[in-house]
Design an enzyme around this catalytic site. Structure first.
Site, PDB file in Angstrom:
ATOM      1  N   CYS A  19      -0.392   1.410  -2.532  1.00 31.68           N
ATOM      2  CA  CYS A  19      -1.564   0.532  -2.542  1.00 31.68           C
ATOM      3  C   CYS A  19      -2.488   0.996  -3.657  1.00 31.68           C
ATOM      4  O   CYS A  19      -2.031   1.657  -4.595  1.00 31.68           O
ATOM      5  CB  CYS A  19      -2.248   0.469  -1.169  1.00 31.68           C
ATOM      6  SG  CYS A  19      -2.952   2.027  -0.589  1.00 31.68           S
ATOM      7  N   ASN A  22      -4.560   4.676  -1.708  1.00 31.38           N
ATOM      8  CA  ASN A  22      -3.725   5.557  -0.872  1.00 31.38           C
ATOM      9  C   ASN A  22      -4.541   6.207   0.258  1.00 31.38           C
ATOM     10  O   ASN A  22      -4.250   7.314   0.686  1.00 31.38           O
ATOM     11  CB  ASN A  22      -3.010   6.626  -1.712  1.00 31.38           C
ATOM     12  CG  ASN A  22      -1.880   7.363  -0.974  1.00 31.38           C
ATOM     13  OD1 ASN A  22      -1.574   8.497  -1.275  1.00 31.38           O
ATOM     14  ND2 ASN A  22      -1.272   6.730  -0.004  1.00 31.38           N
ATOM     15  N   CYS A  24      -5.917   3.717   2.799  1.00 32.84           N
ATOM     16  CA  CYS A  24      -5.971   2.693   3.855  1.00 32.84           C
ATOM     17  C   CYS A  24      -4.593   2.085   4.121  1.00 32.84           C
ATOM     18  O   CYS A  24      -3.906   2.456   5.074  1.00 32.84           O
ATOM     19  CB  CYS A  24      -6.971   1.589   3.500  1.00 32.84           C
ATOM     20  SG  CYS A  24      -8.679   2.164   3.412  1.00 32.84           S
ATOM     21  N   ARG A  25      -4.165   1.158   3.264  1.00 29.15           N
ATOM     22  CA  ARG A  25      -2.955   0.386   3.586  1.00 29.15           C
ATOM     23  C   ARG A  25      -1.669   1.205   3.513  1.00 29.15           C
ATOM     24  O   ARG A  25      -0.846   1.155   4.433  1.00 29.15           O
ATOM     25  CB  ARG A  25      -2.854  -0.835   2.654  1.00 29.15           C
ATOM     26  CG  ARG A  25      -3.927  -1.858   2.917  1.00 29.15           C
ATOM     27  CD  ARG A  25      -4.040  -2.850   1.799  1.00 29.15           C
ATOM     28  NE  ARG A  25      -4.468  -2.206   0.560  1.00 29.15           N
ATOM     29  CZ  ARG A  25      -4.566  -2.811  -0.608  1.00 29.15           C
ATOM     30  NH1 ARG A  25      -4.240  -4.089  -0.715  1.00 29.15           N
ATOM     31  NH2 ARG A  25      -4.975  -2.155  -1.669  1.00 29.15           N
ATOM     32  N   SER A  26      -1.472   1.948   2.406  1.00 29.63           N
ATOM     33  CA  SER A  26      -0.183   2.648   2.282  1.00 29.63           C
ATOM     34  C   SER A  26      -0.019   3.818   3.258  1.00 29.63           C
ATOM     35  O   SER A  26       1.091   4.018   3.768  1.00 29.63           O
ATOM     36  CB  SER A  26       0.113   3.050   0.838  1.00 29.63           C
ATOM     37  OG  SER A  26      -0.830   3.950   0.326  1.00 29.63           O
ATOM     38  N   ASP A 134      -6.740  -5.880   1.730  1.00 29.58           N
ATOM     39  CA  ASP A 134      -7.353  -4.559   1.649  1.00 29.58           C
ATOM     40  C   ASP A 134      -8.524  -4.489   2.629  1.00 29.58           C
ATOM     41  O   ASP A 134      -9.513  -5.213   2.466  1.00 29.58           O
ATOM     42  CB  ASP A 134      -7.844  -4.317   0.217  1.00 29.58           C
ATOM     43  CG  ASP A 134      -8.277  -2.877  -0.009  1.00 29.58           C
ATOM     44  OD1 ASP A 134      -8.462  -2.146   0.982  1.00 29.58           O
ATOM     45  OD2 ASP A 134      -8.423  -2.491  -1.187  1.00 29.58           O
TER      46      ASP A 134
HETATM   47  P1  4NP Z   1      -6.272   1.064  -0.108  1.00 28.83           P
HETATM   48  O1  4NP Z   1      -7.846   0.689  -0.030  1.00 28.83           O
HETATM   49  O2  4NP Z   1      -5.804   0.635  -1.478  1.00 28.83           O
HETATM   50  O3  4NP Z   1      -5.651   0.253   0.992  1.00 28.83           O
HETATM   51  O4  4NP Z   1      -6.182   2.552   0.115  1.00 28.83           O
HETATM   52  C1  4NP Z   1      -8.749   1.162  -0.970  1.00 28.83           C
HETATM   53  C2  4NP Z   1      -9.309   2.408  -0.814  1.00 28.83           C
HETATM   54  C3  4NP Z   1     -10.232   2.880  -1.726  1.00 28.83           C
HETATM   55  C4  4NP Z   1     -10.609   2.086  -2.791  1.00 28.83           C
HETATM   56  C5  4NP Z   1     -10.062   0.829  -2.939  1.00 28.83           C
HETATM   57  C6  4NP Z   1      -9.133   0.366  -2.035  1.00 28.83           C
HETATM   58  N1  4NP Z   1     -11.588   2.567  -3.716  1.00 28.83           N
HETATM   59  O5  4NP Z   1     -11.976   1.797  -4.607  1.00 28.83           O
HETATM   60  O6  4NP Z   1     -12.011   3.732  -3.609  1.00 28.83           O
END
Ligand code: 4NP
Length: 166
Positions: A19, A22, A24-26, A134
């Site tokens: 994702c 790294n 939340c989703r992954s 997300d």
């Molecule tokens: P993820 O979500 O891609 O599902 O882990 C996010 C976590 C952090 C950020 C963006 C998306 N960020 O911009 O810090």
């Protein structure tokens, strides 16, 4: 699939969930897949990574940890890392959470990469081409929806890699 790495036989598929951050989703996808493969008794190499570098070394978002715990899975020990070129050889399959992650991965994909690269939801016939939303900037209930999506992906992976499925 069986291959030899470091003189050790590693059985089962090697799958990387990808994702943006790294956190939340992954990691939720990795947690759901670890639980699903363990329940099925199938060996697999499972990992997750982000295309971005902001959360290297960080534990999953507290809301993601709480949702996983609510579903009976502890993802607290996972730590963020960034996608690297070696991943395109070390894994059989890299599953991106959304189209943006897929685009970013394709941009660094070596031309002789051996890993297949596609969207997580391409594993679900009725969701092909869609992204896992997300939940990072949204309300807490977004994490329940994320879990439902990645848990369905995990079930599809177990079905695909079950010995009985040929
Ligand atoms: P993820 O979500 O891609 O599902 O882990 C996010 C976590 C952090 C950020 C963006 C998306 N960020 O911009 O810090």
């Amino acid at each position: 699939m069986v291959d030899m790495r470091n003189d050790r036989a590693i059985a089962g598929p090697a799958i990387l969930f990808l994702c943006l951050g790294n956190i939340c989703r992954s990691p939720l996808a990795e947690g759901a897949a670890r639980a699903a493969f363990a329940r099925a008794g199938i060996d697999a190499t499972l990992d997750s990574a982000g295309t971005g570098d902001w959360h290297i070394g960080h534990a999953p978002d507290a809301r993601a940890q709480a949702e996983a715990r609510r579903r009976g899975v502890d993802i607290s020990a996972l730590r963020g890392r960034q996608l690297r070129r070696a991943d395109f050889y070390d894994f059989d399959l890299i599953l991106a959470a959304d189209a943006s992650n897929l685009r970013d991965a394709r941009a660094i994909r070596p031309t002789d990469a051996t890993a297949e690269l596609k969207l997580m939801l391409d594993l679900l016939p009725e969701r092909g081409g869609q992204g896992v939303t997300d939940p990072y900037y949204g309300e807490d209930d977004g994490f329940a929806e994320t879990w439902d999506d990645v848990d369905a992906v995990a079930a599809a992976l177990v079905a695909e890699f079950s010995p009985s499925s040929g």
